[in-house]
Design an enzyme around this catalytic site. Structure first.
Site, PDB file in Angstrom:
ATOM      1  N   TYR A 179     -24.952   1.318 -52.910  1.00 12.28           N
ATOM      2  CA  TYR A 179     -25.966   1.347 -52.089  1.00 12.28           C
ATOM      3  C   TYR A 179     -26.353   2.687 -51.870  1.00 12.28           C
ATOM      4  O   TYR A 179     -27.719   3.078 -51.785  1.00 12.28           O
ATOM      5  CB  TYR A 179     -26.106   0.466 -50.677  1.00 12.28           C
ATOM      6  CG  TYR A 179     -26.518  -1.168 -51.098  1.00 12.28           C
ATOM      7  CD1 TYR A 179     -26.028  -1.681 -51.766  1.00 12.28           C
ATOM      8  CD2 TYR A 179     -27.606  -1.470 -50.177  1.00 12.28           C
ATOM      9  CE1 TYR A 179     -26.247  -3.207 -52.074  1.00 12.28           C
ATOM     10  CE2 TYR A 179     -28.057  -2.877 -50.165  1.00 12.28           C
ATOM     11  CZ  TYR A 179     -27.277  -3.723 -51.235  1.00 12.28           C
ATOM     12  OH  TYR A 179     -27.628  -4.994 -51.245  1.00 12.28           O
ATOM     13  N   LYS A 185     -13.359  -6.247 -57.925  1.00 14.53           N
ATOM     14  CA  LYS A 185     -13.603  -6.472 -59.485  1.00 14.53           C
ATOM     15  C   LYS A 185     -12.330  -5.503 -59.928  1.00 14.53           C
ATOM     16  O   LYS A 185     -12.735  -4.475 -60.718  1.00 14.53           O
ATOM     17  CB  LYS A 185     -14.804  -6.260 -59.718  1.00 14.53           C
ATOM     18  CG  LYS A 185     -15.040  -6.309 -61.159  1.00 14.53           C
ATOM     19  CD  LYS A 185     -15.219  -8.008 -61.642  1.00 14.53           C
ATOM     20  CE  LYS A 185     -15.265  -8.276 -63.081  1.00 14.53           C
ATOM     21  NZ  LYS A 185     -15.145  -9.594 -63.576  1.00 14.53           N
ATOM     22  N   ASP A 217     -16.135 -12.641 -59.476  1.00 14.80           N
ATOM     23  CA  ASP A 217     -16.894 -13.816 -60.175  1.00 14.80           C
ATOM     24  C   ASP A 217     -15.923 -14.881 -59.941  1.00 14.80           C
ATOM     25  O   ASP A 217     -16.663 -16.085 -59.587  1.00 14.80           O
ATOM     26  CB  ASP A 217     -16.850 -13.354 -61.717  1.00 14.80           C
ATOM     27  CG  ASP A 217     -15.251 -12.875 -62.154  1.00 14.80           C
ATOM     28  OD1 ASP A 217     -14.371 -12.544 -61.313  1.00 14.80           O
ATOM     29  OD2 ASP A 217     -15.283 -12.789 -63.325  1.00 14.80           O
ATOM     30  N   ASP A 277     -23.491  -8.602 -50.400  1.00 15.84           N
ATOM     31  CA  ASP A 277     -24.864  -9.075 -50.456  1.00 15.84           C
ATOM     32  C   ASP A 277     -24.887 -10.163 -51.273  1.00 15.84           C
ATOM     33  O   ASP A 277     -25.857 -11.030 -50.841  1.00 15.84           O
ATOM     34  CB  ASP A 277     -25.692  -7.841 -51.308  1.00 15.84           C
ATOM     35  CG  ASP A 277     -27.021  -8.187 -51.217  1.00 15.84           C
ATOM     36  OD1 ASP A 277     -27.808  -8.625 -50.035  1.00 15.84           O
ATOM     37  OD2 ASP A 277     -27.620  -8.129 -52.161  1.00 15.84           O
ATOM     38  N   ASP A 310     -25.680 -14.464 -49.745  1.00 13.28           N
ATOM     39  CA  ASP A 310     -26.883 -15.419 -49.865  1.00 13.28           C
ATOM     40  C   ASP A 310     -26.265 -16.693 -50.384  1.00 13.28           C
ATOM     41  O   ASP A 310     -26.458 -17.738 -50.248  1.00 13.28           O
ATOM     42  CB  ASP A 310     -27.849 -14.799 -50.877  1.00 13.28           C
ATOM     43  CG  ASP A 310     -28.834 -13.986 -50.536  1.00 13.28           C
ATOM     44  OD1 ASP A 310     -28.570 -13.586 -49.255  1.00 13.28           O
ATOM     45  OD2 ASP A 310     -29.949 -13.875 -50.926  1.00 13.28           O
TER      46      ASP A 310
HETATM   47  C1  IPM Z   1     -29.615  -7.987 -47.010  1.00 13.96           C
HETATM   48  C2  IPM Z   1     -30.945  -7.726 -48.067  1.00 13.96           C
HETATM   49  C3  IPM Z   1     -30.726  -6.246 -47.853  1.00 13.96           C
HETATM   50  C4  IPM Z   1     -29.665  -5.728 -48.556  1.00 13.96           C
HETATM   51  C5  IPM Z   1     -32.109  -5.803 -48.480  1.00 13.96           C
HETATM   52  C6  IPM Z   1     -33.376  -6.115 -47.797  1.00 13.96           C
HETATM   53  C7  IPM Z   1     -32.137  -4.277 -48.389  1.00 13.96           C
HETATM   54  O1  IPM Z   1     -30.872  -8.275 -48.949  1.00 13.96           O
HETATM   55  O2  IPM Z   1     -29.451  -7.769 -45.832  1.00 13.96           O
HETATM   56  O3  IPM Z   1     -28.755  -8.667 -47.554  1.00 13.96           O
HETATM   57  O4  IPM Z   1     -29.591  -5.749 -49.621  1.00 13.96           O
HETATM   58  O5  IPM Z   1     -28.819  -5.261 -47.896  1.00 13.96           O
HETATM   59 MG    MG Z   2     -29.172  -9.826 -49.277  1.00 13.48          MG
END
Ligand code: IPM
Ligand code: MG
Length: 352
Positions: free
Chosen positions: A141, A191, A224, A248, A252
């Protein structure tokens, strides 16, 4: 206690969920006799529209003088065509960097009453209680060089994944310490079969375990394989420690398997001021309709009470009120119900 909170509602459903989370915070402070002082600032697309900058200087000054920061969300389709450096997300990325919040905690808990809403079969997801510890201020990042180069009709793009040993050590310590208060099992995700970066990661996490946390079990998992095992057997995970981009993606995945990403809170911690935000993002498709789930933001308030102010009793009270709210059948749209954002917030306050 005196709580000075900077509120950064941001974009999309951010303002709607932050309003309810703030109302809950006010109610907690009344109940436990704390003094609450809040001040709002601009971030993200809202800030770009008003000032041309996704993280204006006034916001930076505000958050640096606060005891903790509660953020809603950033991001809006209006800015989709812009390069990364000019987008609303840049405001959040800079905020994390400026606050030095290198440790992002994302718990994923399956509430029994919501297990049926999971995209996974109930018997697989039931009992899930894991926490992802994501490194937040390093890795790909932030690494340089970065950029797109267009020369002689050909284009190329570069991003750099870089970690120092000390960056890995400090996030590993956060994970091991957390595990000591839980089931004492850390899974470090990398990884290492492909990336040198991950080889250093693996070696460093192992050394921290051996030297400082011999009582905690450590296993390594390739990213993975982890993505696969999280949906096959989420119960086997306790604490997952991983770098920024992997965290990240996995967070999710972990979020949605518990029923809805709308339920998930997060805490970003570093040396000083903590940053708290729901995981769900700005959800522009439902913004302004009053139907967003405020529970992720409300549970972020619980994390704030616990981690920034060490108010464990107050944090538990909020978490218990949320659990009861769900048990009594109150449900926003993402949990297949019809209750508005405000109704959900009010139910939590009543049960508090
Ligand atoms: C998160 C989001 C952020 C990230 C974005 C909005 C920059 O996806 O907080 O997970 O990638 O960290
Ligand atoms: Mg995110």
């Amino acid at each position: 206690m005196n709580l000075r909170i900077a509120l950064l509602p941001g974009d999309g459903i951010g303002p709607e969920v932050v309003a309810q989370a703030t109302a809950v915070l006010e109610a907690v402070c009344r109940k436990f006799s704390h003094v609450l002082e809040t001040q709002s600032g601009l971030i993200g697309g809202t800030a770009i529209r008003a000032t041309g900058n996704p993280l204006p200087d006034e916001t930076l000054t505000l958050v640096k003088s606060a005891g903790a920061v509660l953020m809603g969300a950033v991001g809006h389709p209006e800015f989709d065509a812009l390069p990364p450096g000019k987008r609303p997300e840049k405001g959040l990325l800079r905020l994390r960097q400026e606050l030095h919040v290198y440790a992002n905690l994302r718990p994923a808990i399956c509430y029994p009453a919501l297990a049926a809403l999971s995209p996974l079969r109930q018997e697989i997801v039931e009992g899930t209680n894991l926490i992802i510890v994501r490194e937040l201020t390093g890795g790909i990042y932030y690494g340089s060089p970065r950029g797109i180069h267009r020369e002689d009709g050909e284009a190329s793009a570069v991003n750099t994944m870089v970690y120092t040993r000390s960056e890995i050590e400090r996030i590993a310590r956060i994970g091991f310490n957390l595990a000591r208060g839980r089931r004492k099992q850390v899974i470090s995700v990398d990884k290492a079969n492909v990336l040198e970066n991950s080889q250093l990661w693996r070696e460093t996490v192992s050394a921290v375990r051996d030297q400082e946390f011999p009582d905690v079990q450590l296993d390594h998992m390739l990213v993975d394989s982890c993505a696969m095992q999280i949906v096959q057997n989420p119960r086997r995970f306790d604490v997952v420690v991983t770098e920024n981009l992997f965290g990240d993606i996995l967070s999710d995945e972990a979020a949605v398997l518990t029923g809805s990403i709308g339920m998930l809170p997060s805490a970003s911690l570093g040396a000083h001021t903590g940053l708290y935000e729901p995981v769900h993002g700005s959800a522009p498709d439902i913004a302004g309709q009053g139907i967003a789930n405020p529970l992720g933001a409300i549970l972020s308030v619980a994390m704030m009470l616990r981690h920034s102010f060490h108010l464990e009793r107050e944090a538990r009270a909020v978490e218990e009120a949320v659990a009861k709210t769900i048990e009594t059948g109150v449900r926003p749209r993402d949990l297949k119900g019809n209750d508005s954002t405000e109704q959900v917030g009010r139910a939590v306050i009543q049960l508090l």
